[in-house]
Design a protein around this motif. Structure first.
Motif, PDB file in Angstrom:
ATOM      1  N   LEU A 124       0.842  -1.199   0.000  1.00  0.00           N
ATOM      2  CA  LEU A 124       0.000   0.000   0.000  1.00  0.00           C
ATOM      3  C   LEU A 124       0.879   1.251   0.000  1.00  0.00           C
ATOM      4  N   PRO A 125       1.011   1.938  -1.154  1.00  0.00           N
ATOM      5  CA  PRO A 125       1.833   3.155  -1.211  1.00  0.00           C
ATOM      6  C   PRO A 125       1.212   4.286  -0.394  1.00  0.00           C
ATOM      7  N   PRO A 126       2.012   5.166   0.177  1.00  0.00           N
ATOM      8  CA  PRO A 126       1.480   6.315   0.912  1.00  0.00           C
ATOM      9  C   PRO A 126       0.567   7.160   0.015  1.00  0.00           C
ATOM     10  N   GLY A 127      -0.530   7.645   0.595  1.00  0.00           N
ATOM     11  CA  GLY A 127      -1.413   8.540  -0.142  1.00  0.00           C
ATOM     12  C   GLY A 127      -2.369   7.865  -1.104  1.00  0.00           C
ATOM     13  N   THR A 128      -2.418   6.533  -1.117  1.00  0.00           N
ATOM     14  CA  THR A 128      -3.298   5.823  -2.041  1.00  0.00           C
ATOM     15  C   THR A 128      -4.764   6.203  -1.807  1.00  0.00           C
ATOM     16  N   GLN A 129      -5.495   6.359  -2.897  1.00  0.00           N
ATOM     17  CA  GLN A 129      -6.931   6.646  -2.842  1.00  0.00           C
ATOM     18  C   GLN A 129      -7.690   5.509  -3.531  1.00  0.00           C
ATOM     19  N   ASP A 130      -9.000   5.443  -3.284  1.00  0.00           N
ATOM     20  CA  ASP A 130      -9.830   4.537  -4.062  1.00  0.00           C
ATOM     21  C   ASP A 130     -10.518   5.347  -5.160  1.00  0.00           C
ATOM     22  N   ARG A 131     -11.204   4.639  -6.062  1.00  0.00           N
ATOM     23  CA  ARG A 131     -11.784   5.291  -7.237  1.00  0.00           C
ATOM     24  C   ARG A 131     -12.823   6.351  -6.878  1.00  0.00           C
ATOM     25  N   LEU A 132     -13.419   6.256  -5.700  1.00  0.00           N
ATOM     26  CA  LEU A 132     -14.417   7.238  -5.272  1.00  0.00           C
ATOM     27  C   LEU A 132     -13.799   8.361  -4.457  1.00  0.00           C
TER      28      LEU A 132
END
Length: 228
Positions: A124-132
């Protein structure tokens, strides 16, 4: 001179404008110019927690034949760097076997992908977001510079994305004109091209999103917005 310095110091230490605690937003979706669906998003912030629910339902001629709904949910925490998702889900009312999702474990830096019954754990890279959540992140972290880079998960996979500023534009929607920042993803020939218009005077919320893929064009256009 001393009074001027004190004034400047006071201005520089003013708190940033708080993001909304509630966003209620509607979009119309079209495919190659034909109206096919409507989308309703709600964003709620309670203390340091957030929850986003997005529901898409077929409309027009398509709605006569297709009664199912697609619901996406993102929930997590809000910190100094904006939204920090903990879980993401996308469910289909007519096909539960096609549900997907993701679980974020920030302590171990692991992301679990839940894709139609398949479970896979990746870094899990720092700052990862999901599509929403990525569409609402800019309410908290103002987009700056010519390029935006972030990692995004859809539940299917995790991929790095880069968007480049095309222009500052005024666009017209069914509810009026908006000054926007127009970004486009860096896609190679034949890849899916995504463009997004962020309203600079409405908390950088997306007022229009366009996706071109395999010769087809999907357009998501703002039809209603309420913030508190």
């Amino acid at each position: 001179m001393k009074r001027t310095l004190l004034l400047l110091s006071a201005l520089l230490t003013l708190p940033a404008v708080a993001a909304p605690t509630l966003v209620d937003i509607h979009y119309a979706l079209s495919h190659n110019g034909l109206a096919v669906a409507t989308m309703h998003d709600t964003f709620q912030r309670t203390g340091k927690q957030y929850r986003i629910v997005s529901t898409t339902a077929a409309s027009g001629v398509i709605g006569v034949f297709y009664k199912g709904t697609l619901t996406s949910t993102s929930a997590g925490l809000i910190g100094p760097r904006g939204l920090r998702p903990l879980r993401f889900e996308q469910t289909r009312s007519d096909a539960q076997d096609k549900n997907i999702g993701a679980r974020f474990d920030w302590k171990t830096s692991k992301l679990t992908l839940l894709d139609k019954g398949r479970r896979e754990t990746v870094a899990l890279p720092p700052g990862t977001q999901d599509r929403l959540s990525v569409l609402y992140q800019f309410m908290f972290v103002k987009p700056s510079g010519q390029t935006l880079k972030f990692d995004v998960t859809t539940g299917h996979n995790l991929s790095p994305e880069t968007y480049t500023l095309v222009n500052r534009e005024k666009i017209t929607t069914p509810i009026g004109d908006f000054n926007t920042l127009h970004y486009r993803n860096d896609a190679s020939a034949g890849e899916k091209q995504i463009e997004v218009w962020l309203a600079t005077e409405r908390d950088y919320l997306p007022v229009q999103v366009q996706v071109k893929d395999d010769g087809a064009t999907a357009l998501q256009t703002l039809t209603q917005i309420k913030t508190e």
